[in-house]
Design a protein around this motif. Structure first.
Motif, PDB file in Angstrom:
ATOM      1  N   VAL A  54      83.482 123.047  92.678  1.00  0.00           N
ATOM      2  CA  VAL A  54      84.454 122.737  91.624  1.00  0.00           C
ATOM      3  C   VAL A  54      83.882 123.198  90.289  1.00  0.00           C
ATOM      4  N   GLU A  55      84.727 123.183  89.256  1.00  0.00           N
ATOM      5  CA  GLU A  55      84.289 123.593  87.932  1.00  0.00           C
ATOM      6  C   GLU A  55      83.152 122.689  87.456  1.00  0.00           C
ATOM      7  N   GLU A  56      82.109 123.285  86.906  1.00  0.00           N
ATOM      8  CA  GLU A  56      80.913 122.530  86.556  1.00  0.00           C
ATOM      9  C   GLU A  56      81.123 121.575  85.388  1.00  0.00           C
ATOM     10  N   LEU A  57      81.976 121.966  84.414  1.00  0.00           N
ATOM     11  CA  LEU A  57      82.159 121.171  83.196  1.00  0.00           C
ATOM     12  C   LEU A  57      80.785 120.876  82.590  1.00  0.00           C
ATOM     13  N   ASN A  58      80.442 119.585  82.432  1.00  0.00           N
ATOM     14  CA  ASN A  58      79.105 119.270  81.895  1.00  0.00           C
ATOM     15  C   ASN A  58      78.175 118.718  82.969  1.00  0.00           C
ATOM     16  N   TYR A  59      78.531 118.884  84.228  1.00  0.00           N
ATOM     17  CA  TYR A  59      77.687 118.392  85.317  1.00  0.00           C
ATOM     18  C   TYR A  59      76.473 119.288  85.557  1.00  0.00           C
ATOM     19  N   ASP A  60      76.399 120.432  84.850  1.00  0.00           N
ATOM     20  CA  ASP A  60      75.238 121.307  84.981  1.00  0.00           C
ATOM     21  C   ASP A  60      74.221 121.045  83.876  1.00  0.00           C
ATOM     22  N   GLN A  61      74.364 119.911  83.194  1.00  0.00           N
ATOM     23  CA  GLN A  61      73.458 119.549  82.109  1.00  0.00           C
ATOM     24  C   GLN A  61      72.499 118.442  82.545  1.00  0.00           C
ATOM     25  N   VAL A  62      71.434 118.285  81.783  1.00  0.00           N
ATOM     26  CA  VAL A  62      70.482 117.197  82.008  1.00  0.00           C
ATOM     27  C   VAL A  62      70.898 116.035  81.113  1.00  0.00           C
ATOM     28  N   PHE A  63      71.363 114.944  81.719  1.00  0.00           N
ATOM     29  CA  PHE A  63      71.766 113.757  80.960  1.00  0.00           C
ATOM     30  C   PHE A  63      70.594 112.788  80.876  1.00  0.00           C
ATOM     31  N   VAL A  64      70.441 112.177  79.719  1.00  0.00           N
ATOM     32  CA  VAL A  64      69.339 111.237  79.527  1.00  0.00           C
ATOM     33  C   VAL A  64      69.456 110.079  80.510  1.00  0.00           C
ATOM     34  N   ARG A  65      70.625 109.432  80.550  1.00  0.00           N
ATOM     35  CA  ARG A  65      70.772 108.261  81.430  1.00  0.00           C
ATOM     36  C   ARG A  65      70.675 108.661  82.898  1.00  0.00           C
ATOM     37  N   ASP A  66      71.196 109.842  83.256  1.00  0.00           N
ATOM     38  CA  ASP A  66      71.163 110.289  84.649  1.00  0.00           C
ATOM     39  C   ASP A  66      69.749 110.586  85.124  1.00  0.00           C
ATOM     40  N   PHE A  67      68.902 111.047  84.190  1.00  0.00           N
ATOM     41  CA  PHE A  67      67.558 111.442  84.594  1.00  0.00           C
ATOM     42  C   PHE A  67      66.649 110.250  84.858  1.00  0.00           C
ATOM     43  N   VAL A  68      66.987 109.076  84.363  1.00  0.00           N
ATOM     44  CA  VAL A  68      66.087 107.922  84.503  1.00  0.00           C
ATOM     45  C   VAL A  68      65.703 107.651  85.959  1.00  0.00           C
TER      46      VAL A  68
END
Length: 547
Positions: free
Chosen positions: A112-126
């Motif tokens: 599917v379209e990546e949108l912003n899911y190809d970024q490193v999120f601060v909260r997601d990286f924890v």
């Protein structure tokens, strides 16, 4: 994945050796100096987690335990395969900047379209960071902390308005620059986010992760760097500045945290208050005892006392408290008012009377003038336990509630982000007819596997590991088969979310952290704070008391 030099400590943990200094610009002397310290090389027993698991593929289902001290549930080879797959996917999600690992992308679903899911999120990286730390891989966590700290110093503008200097990015992306044939980092401070809301939680997660790194490594040199000290003070300045508030809680806009869309969490959401409390306590441990540090410490101590009192008194709900609110009088005008927020008893939702067990309780979603949001929010309550915002009695009551309302809060896939779902007219008014947040989907009562690590940590801290084990087994049955979805839909979490991304990184890392923490509960120390006895309210006799 770029090859990395490894070091294996005496306890078998794998530690990366490559210096991260090359990923920072030449104008970062303090950062560079902190990364240039040489480390001894020892390549003995150099195996990745998936390699250690593969070693056991030929064993019987009830043979030896896996190579990294797995819990009882790991003795099944099918579980070994799930863990190995999870590590493989987590490593595949690693993002590199100038050949050095700096984080993990949000999802690896290219269908599917990546949108912003190809970024490193601060909260997601924890949870990814915690998984790497638990496995002895500290370099990527250190790089992430330093790189996001560097991005904090960027000027932040949305249209003609300049954001506060201490705001941390919600996410960042590595972009190839064809002009210089190099790489650049592009941060997002909310100017590209849905609703254009700045991430209030990013700064809190950064401080919490810095403390986890320091606690795990025993190395305080990173936290003591002038840049890190200044970064913490900038974050704290945003939160501790004087304004028109009459409460010690933080006033926030909708969509400023994990629930990053309009869901009626504006005001004083429990997730932000719990993270705020935990970040303050972590900062108190990390700040240096210099003049600037001491000034902030004094502010923090005062705020912690006020915040703990406010949250424990006004956000807490149990059977007795619910009955008291049901009998509230209104329009009280005095310092002795019982109904201090002038909450109308008729505003109590019908569902809460059936949901509340006789034993159990939780911190409700929001408290503000004439408004109480009685919804259950998982992240805020788990962080309240881990930070000791919840008293030991309240922490036990939260676990009692989860056990009593297992079908509602866990169901077939852990774990409900909030309960219950907004429906019909309420959904239209509160979400603005958001097609992604329909009932029992996404943030509106969806089931999020990432919350498994927070539940597990809370269970271990409260002495209820059996609850975590039961939840992990539920998740294990489906996560790998369903390709690690972002979230599940339905009242009991039976269906893969209608817009859920597959191979969602924090679903993968959340599972790994839960497994490793259950196996070795000493990992809890990274993300848990013991109760501060000084924050207990003094018990004073009433003036009417007589012998």
């Amino acid at each position: 994945m770029c090859p990395l030099s490894k070091d294996v400590s005496q306890n078998g943990n794998v530690k990366t050796l490559e210096s991260a200094g090359t990923i920072f610009e030449a104008d970062d002397p303090n950062i560079l100096r902190s990364l240039e310290r040489p480390r001894a090389i020892n390549v003995e027993r150099n195996r990745s987690p998936e390699e250690r698991i593969d070693h056991f593929e030929g064993l019987s289902p009830h043979g030896r335990r896996s190579g990294f001290n797995t819990p009882r549930s790991y003795t099944c080879l099918e579980t070994h395969a799930v863990v190995a797959e999870a590590w493989k996917n987590l490593r595949h999600s690693t993002v590199y900047y100038r050949s050095q690992p700096v984080g993990t992308i949000a999802a690896m679903d290219h269908s599917v379209e990546e949108l912003n899911y190809d970024q490193v999120f601060v909260r997601d990286f924890v949870p990814s960071a915690l998984a790497f730390l638990m496995n002895g891989e500290e370099e990527i966590v250190k790089n992430f902390l330093l790189k996001t700290l560097h991005l904090q110093s960027w000027e932040k503008r949305i249209d003609q308005f300049k954001l506060g200097e201490g705001v941390m990015p919600a996410s960042f992306k590595v972009i190839h620059n064809p002009e210089t044939n190099g790489e650049i980092l592009i941060p997002d401070f909310g100017e590209s986010a849905i609703g254009r809301v700045a991430p209030v939680d990013s700064g809190f997660w950064w401080i919490i992760l810095l403390r986890a790194y320091t606690k795990h490594t025993g190395d305080s040199s990173l936290a003591e760097m002038p840049d890190c000290q200044r970064g913490m003070r900038l974050i704290l300045s945003l939160c501790l500045s004087e304004a028109f508030d009459t409460f010690p809680t933080l006033l926030c806009a909708d969509g400023c945290c994990m629930i990053d869309r309009r869901m009626g969490v504006y005001g004083y959401p429990i997730e932000i208050q719990a993270l705020f409390f935990m970040a303050l306590r972590c900062a108190l441990l990390l700040l240096k005892q210099d003049q600037e540090g001491k000034e902030f410490m004094e502010l923090i101590v005062k705020r912690l006392h006020a915040l703990s009192y406010h949250m424990r008194k006004y956000f807490w709900l149990d059977f007795k408290r619910l009955n008291d609110i049901y009998r509230y009088k209104t329009e009280e005008y005095s310092h002795a008012a019982v109904n201090k927020f002038n909450v109308m008893p008729d505003s109590l939702p019908d569902w809460v009377f059936d949901f509340m067990p006789t034993r159990g309780g939780y911190f409700i979603g929001n408290v503000s003038p004439a408004r109480k949001d009685f919804r259950w929010f998982c992240l805020g309550n788990c962080v309240a336990i881990l930070s000791s915002l919840a008293t030991p009695e309240q922490a036990s009551a939260i676990m009692d509630l989860i056990e009593s309302r297992w079908e509602e809060l866990v169901g077939e896939m852990p774990l409900k982000i909030c309960y219950p779902a907004l429906e019909s007219h309420e959904w239209r008014i509160v979400t603005g007819c958001d097609p992604k947040n329909t009932r029992w989907s996404y943030h509106n009562g969806g089931s999020w596997p990432v919350l498994l690590w927070l539940l597990t940590a809370a269970c271990i801290k409260t002495g209820r590991p059996q609850i975590a084990r039961r939840a992990i087994e539920l998740a294990e049955n489906r996560l790998s088969k369903d390709h690690w979805p972002e979230y599940y839909d339905g009242k009991v979490g039976r269906y893969v979310g209608k817009q859920a991304r597959k191979f969602q990184t924090w679903s993968i890392s959340g599972y790994l952290v839960a497994k490793m923490m259950l196996e070795d509960p000493s990992h809890l120390g990274m993300i848990s704070l013991e109760e501060d006895k000084q924050m207990k309210p003094l018990l004073k006799r009433s003036t009417s008391w007589t012998c």
